[in-house]
Design an enzyme around this catalytic site. Structure first.
Site, PDB file in Angstrom:
ATOM      1  N   THR A 181       0.778  -1.235   0.000  1.00 28.90           N
ATOM      2  CA  THR A 181       0.000   0.000   0.000  1.00 28.90           C
ATOM      3  C   THR A 181       0.819   1.301   0.000  1.00 28.90           C
ATOM      4  O   THR A 181       1.827   1.404   0.678  1.00 28.90           O
ATOM      5  CB  THR A 181      -0.928   0.024   1.242  1.00 28.90           C
ATOM      6  OG1 THR A 181      -1.563  -1.216   1.349  1.00 28.90           O
ATOM      7  CG2 THR A 181      -1.964   1.099   1.137  1.00 28.90           C
ATOM      8  N   ASP A 212      -8.236  -3.205   3.714  1.00 30.18           N
ATOM      9  CA  ASP A 212      -8.643  -1.974   4.398  1.00 30.18           C
ATOM     10  C   ASP A 212      -8.618  -0.728   3.517  1.00 30.18           C
ATOM     11  O   ASP A 212      -9.329   0.249   3.785  1.00 30.18           O
ATOM     12  CB  ASP A 212      -7.696  -1.720   5.582  1.00 30.18           C
ATOM     13  CG  ASP A 212      -6.256  -1.550   5.090  1.00 30.18           C
ATOM     14  OD1 ASP A 212      -5.726  -2.506   4.483  1.00 30.18           O
ATOM     15  OD2 ASP A 212      -5.672  -0.472   5.279  1.00 30.18           O
ATOM     16  N   GLY A 233      -0.716  -1.928   5.954  1.00 26.57           N
ATOM     17  CA  GLY A 233      -0.412  -3.162   6.675  1.00 26.57           C
ATOM     18  C   GLY A 233      -1.415  -4.254   6.379  1.00 26.57           C
ATOM     19  O   GLY A 233      -2.067  -4.255   5.332  1.00 26.57           O
ATOM     20  N   GLY A 235      -4.514  -5.833   6.042  1.00 27.02           N
ATOM     21  CA  GLY A 235      -5.815  -5.199   5.900  1.00 27.02           C
ATOM     22  C   GLY A 235      -6.913  -5.763   6.774  1.00 27.02           C
ATOM     23  O   GLY A 235      -7.770  -5.023   7.269  1.00 27.02           O
TER      24      GLY A 235
HETATM   25  N1  GLY Z   1      -3.272  -2.884   3.408  1.00 25.62           N
HETATM   26  C1  GLY Z   1      -3.624  -3.385   2.138  1.00 25.62           C
HETATM   27  C2  GLY Z   1      -4.472  -4.560   2.175  1.00 25.62           C
HETATM   28  O1  GLY Z   1      -4.486  -5.290   3.163  1.00 25.62           O
HETATM   29  O2  GLY Z   1      -5.138  -4.812   1.202  1.00 25.62           O
END
Ligand code: GLY
Length: 305
Positions: A181, A212, A233, A235
């Site tokens: 991310t 997330d 991190g 998600g």
């Molecule tokens: N933080 C990105 C995901 O878990 O999709």
């Protein structure tokens, strides 16, 4: 009113030989965004421009260079929130969009707040955002990793094989070979705070899985009166604690941005969650906070004065 810009390039176990490229990628995004901010651009424009730089940089898990799903495809999520109007635009499960953040920006203009999959891609066509082929988002590094995993039924993590079930376990989920991310928060000269992020998700995620990043309150939140937060991190754990909104609530209760970021990350790590990741925060006065419980987080920032 100070202008300010914070970018991050993911919180995970960034290998030593990729640290410089992550640093350079964050600096490049900061440079483009800062130039616009200084010229008086809106925080929305700045976030979109900075994130496009990171989506186009194959070192990051966003846009080109994203991690692959178990099916060997790329599926992208992105979102943007305007802290002044509280408008929010999110897209998820995109297979054919080069710069998801630009589509999220279009969604923010209404009438929906979130579009996924084929409907989102049709919305892109309707707004003259071109579709590309999924393979154009795949880089050799990720294809080789996927092929090695496919061939062995396991992935290599610091030389140790880990199977697909272990990938789902919290301690490994954000660290197993993958990336994570990118995110931006901008504060413009009119006091508008905007938060935005973009991701290819977690390594070898199930097709259709959404983390997330595109979820308001989990991956991002912005309120120009209180502050803005962007998370990175694992998600699933970030979503369970609504991490971005939690950080904003802490700011609202009077914590300084750094204390709020540290407290939010502690809540992510607490048992039984055991989540891992990081977050960046920006307050309306230009104060920054950032915290992570992974080995590293890539970031860059600049504040006027
Ligand atoms: N933080 C990105 C995901 O878990 O999709």
């Amino acid at each position: 009113m100070p202008i300010a810009l914070v970018v991050h390039g993911g919180a995970w176990d960034i290998p030593d030989d990729q640290v410089e490229a992550h640093h350079a990628g964050c600096q490049a995004a900061l440079k483009v965004g800062w130039q616009l901010l200084r010229q008086g651009a809106s925080a929305l424009d700045v976030c979109e421009a900075s994130l496009r730089v990171m989506e186009d940089d194959p070192i990051f898990d966003a846009g080109i260079g994203s991690v692959l799903t178990t099916a060997g495809t790329v599926e992208l999520d992105a979102a943007v929130m305007d802290g002044t109007t509280l408008r929010y635009g999110a897209v998820a499960n995109l297979r054919r969009i080069r710069n998801p953040i630009s589509l999220a920006r279009k969604v923010l203009e209404g009438p929906a707040t979130m579009l996924v999959g084929e409907g989102a891609e049709q919305f892109a066509i309707d707004h003259e955002i071109p579709l590309i082929e999924n393979h154009e988002l795949i880089v050799e590094r990720e294809r080789a990793l996927w092929e090695a995993w496919k061939a062995s039924g396991a992935v290599l993590h610091h030389g140790q094989p880990r199977n697909i079930q272990q990938i789902a376990d919290p301690p490994y989920a954000s660290e197993v070979g993958g990336h994570d991310t990118v995110g931006v928060i901008a504060l413009d000269q009119h006091g508008n705070l905007v938060a935005a992020n973009s991701t290819g998700g977690t390594l070898f995620k199930l097709p259709g899985r959404i983390g997330d990043t595109a979820l308001i309150g989990a991956g991002l939140y912005a309120d120009s009166q209180i502050g803005a937060a962007v998370c990175t991190g694992w998600g699933e754990s970030i979503t369970r604690v609504a991490l971005a909104r939690r950080a904003i609530d802490l700011l609202e209760r009077g914590l300084a941005p750094q204390s709020a970021a540290e407290s939010a990350i502690r809540s992510l790590a607490r048992q039984p969650l055991g989540g891992s990741g990081g977050c960046i925060l920006l307050a309306p006065n230009g104060q920054i906070g950032m915290a992570w419980n992974t080995r590293r987080m890539a970031y860059a920032y600049q504040v006027e004065g």
